[in-house]
Each structure stands twice: as structure tokens, then as C-alpha cells.
Scaffold this active site. Structure first.
Site, PDB file in Angstrom:
ATOM      1  N   ASP A  45       5.348 -58.228  -4.652  1.00 34.99           N
ATOM      2  CA  ASP A  45       5.906 -57.087  -4.682  1.00 34.99           C
ATOM      3  C   ASP A  45       6.956 -56.833  -3.855  1.00 34.99           C
ATOM      4  O   ASP A  45       6.835 -57.205  -2.563  1.00 34.99           O
ATOM      5  CB  ASP A  45       4.649 -55.692  -4.358  1.00 34.99           C
ATOM      6  CG  ASP A  45       5.356 -54.471  -4.462  1.00 34.99           C
ATOM      7  OD1 ASP A  45       6.742 -54.331  -4.856  1.00 34.99           O
ATOM      8  OD2 ASP A  45       4.558 -53.515  -4.333  1.00 34.99           O
ATOM      9  N   THR A  52       1.067 -54.199  -7.546  1.00 33.55           N
ATOM     10  CA  THR A  52       2.102 -53.575  -6.977  1.00 33.55           C
ATOM     11  C   THR A  52       1.517 -52.412  -5.968  1.00 33.55           C
ATOM     12  O   THR A  52       0.437 -52.082  -6.122  1.00 33.55           O
ATOM     13  CB  THR A  52       2.921 -52.686  -7.995  1.00 33.55           C
ATOM     14  OG1 THR A  52       2.141 -52.081  -8.818  1.00 33.55           O
ATOM     15  CG2 THR A  52       3.665 -53.943  -9.085  1.00 33.55           C
ATOM     16  N   CYS A  53       2.379 -51.585  -5.439  1.00 32.87           N
ATOM     17  CA  CYS A  53       2.036 -50.522  -4.385  1.00 32.87           C
ATOM     18  C   CYS A  53       1.196 -49.608  -5.159  1.00 32.87           C
ATOM     19  O   CYS A  53       1.516 -49.161  -6.247  1.00 32.87           O
ATOM     20  CB  CYS A  53       3.141 -49.976  -3.807  1.00 32.87           C
ATOM     21  SG  CYS A  53       2.896 -48.745  -2.424  1.00 32.87           S
ATOM     22  N   PRO A  54      -0.063 -49.065  -4.705  1.00 26.70           N
ATOM     23  CA  PRO A  54      -0.571 -49.232  -3.418  1.00 26.70           C
ATOM     24  C   PRO A  54      -1.614 -50.447  -3.385  1.00 26.70           C
ATOM     25  O   PRO A  54      -2.110 -50.579  -2.169  1.00 26.70           O
ATOM     26  CB  PRO A  54      -1.000 -47.916  -2.756  1.00 26.70           C
ATOM     27  CG  PRO A  54      -1.682 -47.446  -4.179  1.00 26.70           C
ATOM     28  CD  PRO A  54      -0.742 -48.068  -5.379  1.00 26.70           C
ATOM     29  N   LEU A  55      -1.824 -51.301  -4.420  1.00 29.90           N
ATOM     30  CA  LEU A  55      -2.793 -51.887  -4.412  1.00 29.90           C
ATOM     31  C   LEU A  55      -2.962 -53.133  -3.296  1.00 29.90           C
ATOM     32  O   LEU A  55      -4.080 -53.395  -2.611  1.00 29.90           O
ATOM     33  CB  LEU A  55      -3.028 -52.690  -5.584  1.00 29.90           C
ATOM     34  CG  LEU A  55      -3.454 -51.737  -6.937  1.00 29.90           C
ATOM     35  CD1 LEU A  55      -3.567 -52.680  -8.184  1.00 29.90           C
ATOM     36  CD2 LEU A  55      -5.023 -51.373  -6.576  1.00 29.90           C
TER      37      LEU A  55
END
Length: 77
Positions: free
Chosen positions: A40, A13-16
Site C-alpha cells: 500500500d 489496503t488501509c486499515p488492514l
């Protein structure tokens, strides 16, 4: 579409996904293409904004069976 490197960002999920894409793009030469597979639901917006901010080119964004497939061309340096 042909690509030079693939990033599997499924289940992240953000920011990965963006951070890993940035790291993967750094491995490429200008003009080379990174293929990203993400799950995501926010990733289409995130990668669009990322490319606008960094100057990389979002060549394609498609959704297939709950997965988002992106092709990003690294900007020339």
C-alpha cells in the site's frame, strides 16, 4: 536486520496492514522486532503515525521494487 516475527501485508489496503501489525505486535515481548512487508503506497505514513500513537519504535522503512519493508520494535510494557 534481525527480527522475531514477520507479517506479510502485501495487497492489503488501509486499515488492514495496521490492524494486522497491531495483532502481530501483541504476540511479541517488549523489545522484540516485527518485520512487515506491505504494498500500500500510504503505508509509510500510516506506520509512522501508528508508531507515534502507540509508542512502538519504527526502526526502519525502505522501499524495494514496489514493496515497503518496515521494522518495528515493540514498546516495553
Amino acid at each position: 536486520m534481525q527480527y522475531d516475527l514477520e507479517l506479510d501485508a502485501r495487497q492489503l489496503t488501509c486499515p488492514l496492514p495496521i490492524l494486522r501489525a497491531k495483532r502481530s505486535l501483541a504476540q511479541l515481548q517488549g523489545g522484540q522486532v516485527l518485520r512487515i512487508v506491505a504494498t500500500d503506497p500510504k503505508s509509510p505514513e500510516d506506520f509512522d503515525a501508528f508508531c507515534q500513537q502507540t509508542g512502538n519504535i519504527l526502526l526502519s522503512c525502505a522501499e524495494e521494487n514496489g514493496e515497503y519493508i518496515f521494522y518495528i520494535r515493540r514498546r516495553s510494557v
